[in-house]
Design a protein around this motif. Sequence first.
Motif, PDB file in Angstrom:
ATOM      1  N   SER A 113      20.155 -27.771 -12.478  1.00  0.00           N
ATOM      2  CA  SER A 113      19.526 -26.560 -11.970  1.00  0.00           C
ATOM      3  C   SER A 113      20.294 -25.980 -10.796  1.00  0.00           C
ATOM      4  CB  SER A 113      18.090 -26.877 -11.527  1.00  0.00           C
ATOM      5  OG  SER A 113      18.109 -27.824 -10.458  1.00  0.00           O
ATOM      6  N   ARG A 156      12.949 -19.580  -7.388  1.00  0.00           N
ATOM      7  CA  ARG A 156      12.576 -19.376  -8.798  1.00  0.00           C
ATOM      8  C   ARG A 156      12.849 -20.606  -9.660  1.00  0.00           C
ATOM      9  NH1 ARG A 156      16.020 -14.171  -9.647  1.00  0.00           N
ATOM     10  NH2 ARG A 156      15.601 -14.550 -11.856  1.00  0.00           N
ATOM     11  N   LEU A 158      15.537 -22.019 -11.043  1.00  0.00           N
ATOM     12  CA  LEU A 158      16.296 -21.693 -12.242  1.00  0.00           C
ATOM     13  C   LEU A 158      17.186 -22.858 -12.681  1.00  0.00           C
ATOM     14  CD1 LEU A 158      17.297 -18.055 -11.277  1.00  0.00           C
ATOM     15  CD2 LEU A 158      15.386 -18.804 -12.713  1.00  0.00           C
ATOM     16  N   ASP A 161      23.150 -22.784 -16.282  1.00  0.00           N
ATOM     17  CA  ASP A 161      23.394 -21.951 -17.465  1.00  0.00           C
ATOM     18  C   ASP A 161      24.337 -22.669 -18.431  1.00  0.00           C
ATOM     19  OD1 ASP A 161      23.766 -19.994 -19.330  1.00  0.00           O
ATOM     20  OD2 ASP A 161      24.764 -18.572 -17.990  1.00  0.00           O
ATOM     21  N   THR A 169      20.270 -13.551 -16.416  1.00  0.00           N
ATOM     22  CA  THR A 169      19.948 -13.848 -15.019  1.00  0.00           C
ATOM     23  C   THR A 169      18.790 -14.836 -14.876  1.00  0.00           C
ATOM     24  OG1 THR A 169      18.507 -11.895 -14.880  1.00  0.00           O
ATOM     25  CG2 THR A 169      20.818 -11.611 -14.253  1.00  0.00           C
ATOM     26  N   THR A 170      18.477 -15.574 -15.943  1.00  0.00           N
ATOM     27  CA  THR A 170      17.429 -16.600 -15.879  1.00  0.00           C
ATOM     28  C   THR A 170      18.022 -17.995 -15.721  1.00  0.00           C
ATOM     29  OG1 THR A 170      17.332 -16.878 -18.292  1.00  0.00           O
ATOM     30  CG2 THR A 170      15.920 -15.178 -17.311  1.00  0.00           C
ATOM     31  N   ALA A 171      19.353 -18.103 -15.762  1.00  0.00           N
ATOM     32  CA  ALA A 171      20.054 -19.362 -15.570  1.00  0.00           C
ATOM     33  C   ALA A 171      21.461 -19.028 -15.078  1.00  0.00           C
ATOM     34  CB  ALA A 171      20.111 -20.170 -16.869  1.00  0.00           C
TER      35      ALA A 171
END
Length: 222
Positions: A113, A156, A158, A161, A169-171
Amino acid sequence: MGNGKLKVDFRQLDLKGRNWEFPVSTFFVCLLLLCGACRQKQDYTLFQMPDTLELHTGDIAFRTGGSAESHAVTSLDTASIYSHVGMIIWYDNKWCVLHAVPNERASKREKDSVKMEPIGVFFRSDRALEGCICRMPLAPEDTLRLLDNGRDLYGRHLLFDKFFNDHDTTAFYCSELVYFLYRKSLGVDLTQGRRHNLPLFPPLIFCSDIKSYPKLQEIFAF
């Protein structure tokens, strides 16, 4: 693999005639997972920053280590000696580095993460054989925007990726994270459009793509 070093030129891989129905990053992710499984626990010391060095939120920290992952990345990014990057931020009354990294989990239950770690941990001896800190000329309001967006992004929770997709933009992966924070906060593209194109991968941002930004000045190295 016992000595923790691996030199691979992925550009020479013969990928023709194969059926790649899994995510394009699977090969690289498998390599990282394999290297992580082969890594042995080792002693380390926390890095001590010089007392004379004044850090700023928005400073960018680069490092390279002796791990197989680090050697794999520098085999691809021949323009830089660094394999990992994060952004320095004032958090919880100490200087930390906001970064995204695989295979540095505290436990098997933890997921790869976005992490916030004290700078001494980021540069600790088992993770950083060499490192540097670079600085952008920032106005106070620029620093505040980076501070706010950095804290918000960390809050957040996250994930790393694993698809290496800088449009998601979520990872985030490490250089994508620094690129995103500067682009969102200041409208600055640290890469100036530079990307590395490899077989089976989306265009990748490497450390050299960020460190080559003309206004970025190195203020410390070891």
